[in-house]
Scaffold this motif. Structure first.
Motif, PDB file in Angstrom:
ATOM      1  N   VAL A  27       0.827  -1.214   0.000  1.00 13.61           N
ATOM      2  CA  VAL A  27       0.000   0.000   0.000  1.00 13.61           C
ATOM      3  C   VAL A  27       0.856   1.256   0.000  1.00 13.61           C
ATOM      4  CG1 VAL A  27      -1.951  -1.137   1.122  1.00 13.61           C
ATOM      5  CG2 VAL A  27      -0.224   0.007   2.536  1.00 13.61           C
ATOM      6  N   ASP A  28       2.178   1.076  -0.061  1.00 15.76           N
ATOM      7  CA  ASP A  28       3.118   2.191  -0.055  1.00 15.76           C
ATOM      8  C   ASP A  28       2.940   3.076   1.173  1.00 15.76           C
ATOM      9  OD1 ASP A  28       5.249   3.613  -0.967  1.00 15.76           O
ATOM     10  OD2 ASP A  28       4.125   4.834  -2.386  1.00 15.76           O
ATOM     11  N   GLY A  29       2.581   2.458   2.303  1.00 16.88           N
ATOM     12  CA  GLY A  29       2.372   3.201   3.540  1.00 16.88           C
ATOM     13  C   GLY A  29       3.254   2.689   4.657  1.00 16.88           C
ATOM     14  N   ILE A  30       3.176   3.367   5.782  1.00 10.11           N
ATOM     15  CA  ILE A  30       3.988   3.029   6.955  1.00 10.11           C
ATOM     16  C   ILE A  30       3.074   2.675   8.118  1.00 10.11           C
ATOM     17  CG2 ILE A  30       5.623   3.937   8.657  1.00 10.11           C
ATOM     18  CD1 ILE A  30       6.694   5.759   6.385  1.00 10.11           C
ATOM     19  N   GLY A  31       3.364   1.568   8.755  1.00 11.16           N
ATOM     20  CA  GLY A  31       2.648   1.172   9.966  1.00 11.16           C
ATOM     21  C   GLY A  31       3.553   1.321  11.169  1.00 11.16           C
ATOM     22  N   TRP A  32       2.948   1.351  12.346  1.00  9.18           N
ATOM     23  CA  TRP A  32       3.711   1.465  13.590  1.00  9.18           C
ATOM     24  C   TRP A  32       3.173   0.454  14.591  1.00  9.18           C
ATOM     25  CZ3 TRP A  32       7.786   4.809  13.514  1.00  9.18           C
ATOM     26  CH2 TRP A  32       7.792   5.771  12.492  1.00  9.18           C
ATOM     27  N   LYS A  80      -8.679   7.950   9.356  1.00 12.25           N
ATOM     28  CA  LYS A  80      -8.296   7.218   8.149  1.00 12.25           C
ATOM     29  C   LYS A  80      -7.132   6.267   8.395  1.00 12.25           C
ATOM     30  CE  LYS A  80      -9.935  11.034   5.261  1.00 12.25           C
ATOM     31  NZ  LYS A  80      -9.601  12.024   4.224  1.00 12.25           N
ATOM     32  N   ILE A  81      -6.617   6.261   9.626  1.00 15.49           N
ATOM     33  CA  ILE A  81      -5.538   5.344   9.997  1.00 15.49           C
ATOM     34  C   ILE A  81      -6.167   4.107  10.622  1.00 15.49           C
ATOM     35  CG2 ILE A  81      -3.511   5.004  11.452  1.00 15.49           C
ATOM     36  CD1 ILE A  81      -3.021   8.026  11.251  1.00 15.49           C
ATOM     37  N   ALA A  82      -5.911   2.958  10.048  1.00 14.55           N
ATOM     38  CA  ALA A  82      -6.519   1.714  10.515  1.00 14.55           C
ATOM     39  C   ALA A  82      -5.864   1.215  11.795  1.00 14.55           C
ATOM     40  CB  ALA A  82      -6.409   0.650   9.425  1.00 14.55           C
ATOM     41  N   THR A  83      -6.607   0.423  12.563  1.00 11.50           N
ATOM     42  CA  THR A  83      -6.092  -0.297  13.727  1.00 11.50           C
ATOM     43  C   THR A  83      -6.376  -1.784  13.517  1.00 11.50           C
ATOM     44  OG1 THR A  83      -8.125  -0.292  15.061  1.00 11.50           O
ATOM     45  CG2 THR A  83      -6.739   1.701  15.132  1.00 11.50           C
ATOM     46  N   GLU A  84      -6.014  -2.593  14.506  1.00 10.60           N
ATOM     47  CA  GLU A  84      -6.273  -4.033  14.397  1.00 10.60           C
ATOM     48  C   GLU A  84      -7.769  -4.339  14.323  1.00 10.60           C
ATOM     49  OE1 GLU A  84      -6.036  -3.233  18.854  1.00 10.60           O
ATOM     50  OE2 GLU A  84      -5.204  -2.461  16.975  1.00 10.60           O
ATOM     51  N   GLU A  85      -8.601  -3.375  14.737  1.00 14.24           N
ATOM     52  CA  GLU A  85     -10.047  -3.574  14.638  1.00 14.24           C
ATOM     53  C   GLU A  85     -10.546  -3.353  13.214  1.00 14.24           C
ATOM     54  OE1 GLU A  85     -11.858  -0.999  17.483  1.00 14.24           O
ATOM     55  OE2 GLU A  85     -11.172  -2.153  19.214  1.00 14.24           O
ATOM     56  N   ASP A  86      -9.747  -2.683  12.402  1.00 16.51           N
ATOM     57  CA  ASP A  86     -10.150  -2.367  11.029  1.00 16.51           C
ATOM     58  C   ASP A  86      -9.457  -3.240   9.989  1.00 16.51           C
ATOM     59  OD1 ASP A  86     -11.627   0.000  11.963  1.00 16.51           O
ATOM     60  OD2 ASP A  86      -9.631   0.849  12.304  1.00 16.51           O
ATOM     61  N   ALA A  87      -8.227  -3.639  10.278  1.00 18.99           N
ATOM     62  CA  ALA A  87      -7.444  -4.381   9.282  1.00 18.99           C
ATOM     63  C   ALA A  87      -6.471  -5.318   9.973  1.00 18.99           C
ATOM     64  CB  ALA A  87      -6.688  -3.408   8.374  1.00 18.99           C
ATOM     65  N   THR A  88      -6.494  -6.576   9.536  1.00 18.72           N
ATOM     66  CA  THR A  88      -5.596  -7.571  10.129  1.00 18.72           C
ATOM     67  C   THR A  88      -4.603  -8.126   9.120  1.00 18.72           C
ATOM     68  OG1 THR A  88      -7.239  -9.301   9.683  1.00 18.72           O
ATOM     69  CG2 THR A  88      -7.285  -8.263  11.872  1.00 18.72           C
ATOM     70  N   ASP A  89      -4.802  -7.787   7.850  1.00 15.40           N
ATOM     71  CA  ASP A  89      -3.871  -8.216   6.809  1.00 15.40           C
ATOM     72  C   ASP A  89      -3.836  -7.141   5.722  1.00 15.40           C
ATOM     73  OD1 ASP A  89      -6.216  -8.571   5.285  1.00 15.40           O
ATOM     74  OD2 ASP A  89      -6.305 -10.702   5.762  1.00 15.40           O
ATOM     75  N   VAL A  90      -3.012  -7.368   4.724  1.00 20.14           N
ATOM     76  CA  VAL A  90      -2.825  -6.348   3.694  1.00 20.14           C
ATOM     77  C   VAL A  90      -4.106  -6.115   2.893  1.00 20.14           C
ATOM     78  CG1 VAL A  90      -1.591  -5.800   1.577  1.00 20.14           C
ATOM     79  CG2 VAL A  90      -0.331  -6.700   3.533  1.00 20.14           C
ATOM     80  N   ASP A  91      -4.831  -7.172   2.596  1.00 23.23           N
ATOM     81  CA  ASP A  91      -6.053  -7.014   1.800  1.00 23.23           C
ATOM     82  C   ASP A  91      -7.091  -6.167   2.525  1.00 23.23           C
ATOM     83  OD1 ASP A  91      -5.065  -8.473  -0.297  1.00 23.23           O
ATOM     84  OD2 ASP A  91      -5.928 -10.377   0.365  1.00 23.23           O
ATOM     85  N   SER A  92      -7.322  -6.477   3.804  1.00 21.66           N
ATOM     86  CA  SER A  92      -8.307  -5.690   4.552  1.00 21.66           C
ATOM     87  C   SER A  92      -7.811  -4.268   4.792  1.00 21.66           C
ATOM     88  CB  SER A  92      -8.642  -6.377   5.887  1.00 21.66           C
ATOM     89  OG  SER A  92      -7.478  -6.590   6.672  1.00 21.66           O
ATOM     90  N   ARG A 111      -5.915  -2.570   2.624  1.00 17.76           N
ATOM     91  CA  ARG A 111      -6.122  -1.878   1.359  1.00 17.76           C
ATOM     92  C   ARG A 111      -7.581  -1.446   1.206  1.00 17.76           C
ATOM     93  NH1 ARG A 111      -4.715  -5.701  -1.779  1.00 17.76           N
ATOM     94  NH2 ARG A 111      -2.542  -5.140  -2.132  1.00 17.76           N
ATOM     95  N   THR A 112      -8.486  -2.341   1.563  1.00 16.80           N
ATOM     96  CA  THR A 112      -9.919  -2.025   1.474  1.00 16.80           C
ATOM     97  C   THR A 112     -10.284  -0.868   2.390  1.00 16.80           C
ATOM     98  OG1 THR A 112     -10.455  -4.315   0.913  1.00 16.80           O
ATOM     99  CG2 THR A 112     -12.241  -2.954   1.792  1.00 16.80           C
ATOM    100  N   PHE A 113      -9.769  -0.889   3.608  1.00 16.52           N
ATOM    101  CA  PHE A 113     -10.045   0.177   4.569  1.00 16.52           C
ATOM    102  C   PHE A 113      -9.555   1.523   4.043  1.00 16.52           C
ATOM    103  CE2 PHE A 113      -8.659   2.958   7.996  1.00 16.52           C
ATOM    104  CZ  PHE A 113      -9.749   2.975   8.841  1.00 16.52           C
ATOM    105  N   LEU A 114      -8.345   1.553   3.528  1.00 16.71           N
ATOM    106  CA  LEU A 114      -7.761   2.803   3.043  1.00 16.71           C
ATOM    107  C   LEU A 114      -8.569   3.375   1.882  1.00 16.71           C
ATOM    108  CD1 LEU A 114      -3.973   1.796   3.154  1.00 16.71           C
ATOM    109  CD2 LEU A 114      -5.229   3.168   4.823  1.00 16.71           C
TER     110      LEU A 114
END
Length: 471
Positions: free
Chosen positions: A293-298, A374-386, A388-391
């Motif tokens: 997703v060309d993004g940075i997670g923390w 617009k920043i996802a957490t573990e409640e919104d996305a647990t893998d790259v596919d989810s 990407r969908t969230f973003l």
């Protein structure tokens, strides 16, 4: 160093690791609770050498058990002032690691300690001997301390009562640098307290960048260098500005070359990808690049789950730490999220796509309002596919970096599609950072003839496979 203690005390034991099979007891850490705190006091408020224990002692603990631990030190002296509290506090990490059979990691309310079976067999059966040794080292190594008193707490109820007060003290220290910025000073400060764990680490503390451990800000570094010029905190002349946006300075580069023994000669203080700051091992948070997703997670120490890239904090910390300058991974202190220069050369908050909810909530007031939701957490996305969908659903600014898939001309050759593109978008077509090395298990491929390609430490995400029949 001191015959009265039931253990050896020496810098040679720094870096000692106590593994689970050699552990007698675990103290605080990610599965329990604890903190360390130093408070300046008046001379008549400190009883020199006094030790108080609230809760069970080491001798009362069962082998293989886990207990909470808080350590509070009261210091006094003519030269003692509040600015020195965090410096002395951080030395607790160094001095406890001087004790053979006692391991100390991290800082503040993230402390994690272990006592070895061998040390207990040799007589380390009371926290009093540990505290007495630390108090002796404080006075010997930090001569501005004239009196010191220690309170150790291993009772969870008591720690619960005290931890909020400790966190309020930490916050008050951090808030002091809010209105001071890198351009306002001509001197930064370095710290080598993690040198035993990360010998090539170059920790540079500026008004806009707290230490990686989160325990030392610019004011702390200045106070420490003033009272102990030969100590582990010292001045780094800023020098000339090479690049203001990424935070590159001639003085920092000179210090990097010297402190890393020539391993590194450039550091950009506010860059994630190009000549990033080195990462020790005591950092509070790890940043990780997500190429899909060309993004940075923390991800922070308190999060026990798995990030969208399939890795946990411990795995990424192992990849990141050791004093390395790793493109695509970065260790930071939590307070760096509050910096107006937060990874500004790589997009700042607009590049952030994922954080654990607890970490996000902790710094929520410092996240720009237009990006916060617009920043996802573990409640919104647990893998790259989810993710990407969230973003996409949130119209995250990172979408501007993606390339909308162009319709392809029909192929005359026979084709088989293994997967369809998602929602009209191809996988983001980003320019990979120079020297980027993602961390995943090796994958291999090959066949009869042709070229054999082995991808080392790579994670591959495929949206479409086209198989063409060759004549």
């Amino acid at each position: 160093m001191a015959d009265e203690f039931p253990f050896e005390i020496s810098p040679m034991f720094e870096g000692e690791r106590i593994r689970k099979d050699g552990m007698y007891a675990e103290l605080a850490g990610p599965k329990s609770k604890g903190f360390e705190l130093v408070r300046a006091a008046e001379m008549d408020e400190v009883e020199d050498g006094k030790f108080t224990l609230i809760g069970p002692d080491i001798s009362d603990m069962e082998e293989g058990s886990r207990y909470p631990l808080a350590m509070i030190y009261k210091i006094a002296g003519e030269l003692v002032e509040a600015d020195l509290e965090s410096i002395v506090e951080r030395r607790n990490h160094e001095f406890q690691n001087y004790i053979q059979g006692f391991m100390h990691l991290n800082q503040r309310d993230d402390v994690w300690m272990r006592v070895s079976k061998e040390a207990v067999e040799k007589g380390l059966t009371s926290f009093e001997s540990v505290a007495k040794a630390i108090m002796m080292l404080f006075k010997n190594e930090l001569p501005f301390i004239e009196s010191v008193e220690a309170i150790y707490i291993t009772d969870m109820d008591e720690i619960e009562k005290e931890v909020d007060n400790a966190r309020a003290v930490y916050k008050a220290r951090d808030d002091r640098t809010r209105d001071l910025h890198d351009e306002d000073v001509d001197t930064f400060y370095g710290c080598t307290l993690c040198a035993s764990f990360a010998p090539t680490n170059v920790c540079v503390v500026t008004p806009d960048r707290i230490s990686l451990c989160g325990a030392i800000n610019w004011f702390d570094g200045r106070a420490a260098a003033k009272v102990d010029p030969e100590g582990p905190q010292f001045a780094i002349p800023k020098g000339d500005v090479i690049d203001d946006e990424s935070g590159e300075y001639t003085g920092v580069n000179e210090a990097a070359k010297r402190l890393s023994s020539g391993e590194y000669d450039r550091i950009k203080l506010h860059s994630f990808f190009e000549y990033p700051h080195t990462s020790c091992g005591c950092f509070e948070v790890v940043g990780f690049y997500i190429p899909e997703v060309d993004g940075i997670g923390w991800i922070d120490r308190d999060f026990a789950g798995t990030a969208p890239n399939g890795l946990q904090f411990s795995t990424m910390a192992g990849q990141t730490g050791g004093g390395k300058q790793v493109v695509g991974f970065l260790g930071v202190g939590v307070n760096y999220f509050r910096s107006p220069k937060f990874i500004q050369s790589d997009g700042g908050w607009d590049r952030v796509v994922w954080m654990p909810k607890m970490l996000k909530d902790k710094v929520a007031n410092d996240i720009p309002e237009d990006i916060r939701d617009k920043i996802a957490t573990e409640e919104d996305a647990t893998d790259v596919d989810s993710l990407r969908t969230f973003l996409k659903n949130k119209d995250h600014p990172i979408l501007e970096r993606w390339v909308e898939e162009e319709e392809e001309a029909p192929e005359e050759e026979e084709e088989t599609e293994a997967a369809a593109p998602q929602g009209g978008f191809a996988a983001p077509q980003m320019q990979m950072p120079a020297n980027f090395t993602p961390t995943m298990p090796m994958m291999g491929g090959g066949g009869s003839g042709g070229v054999k390609v082995i991808l080392k430490n790579a994670k591959v995400s495929i949206d479409k496979i086209i198989i063409k029949k060759q004549d």
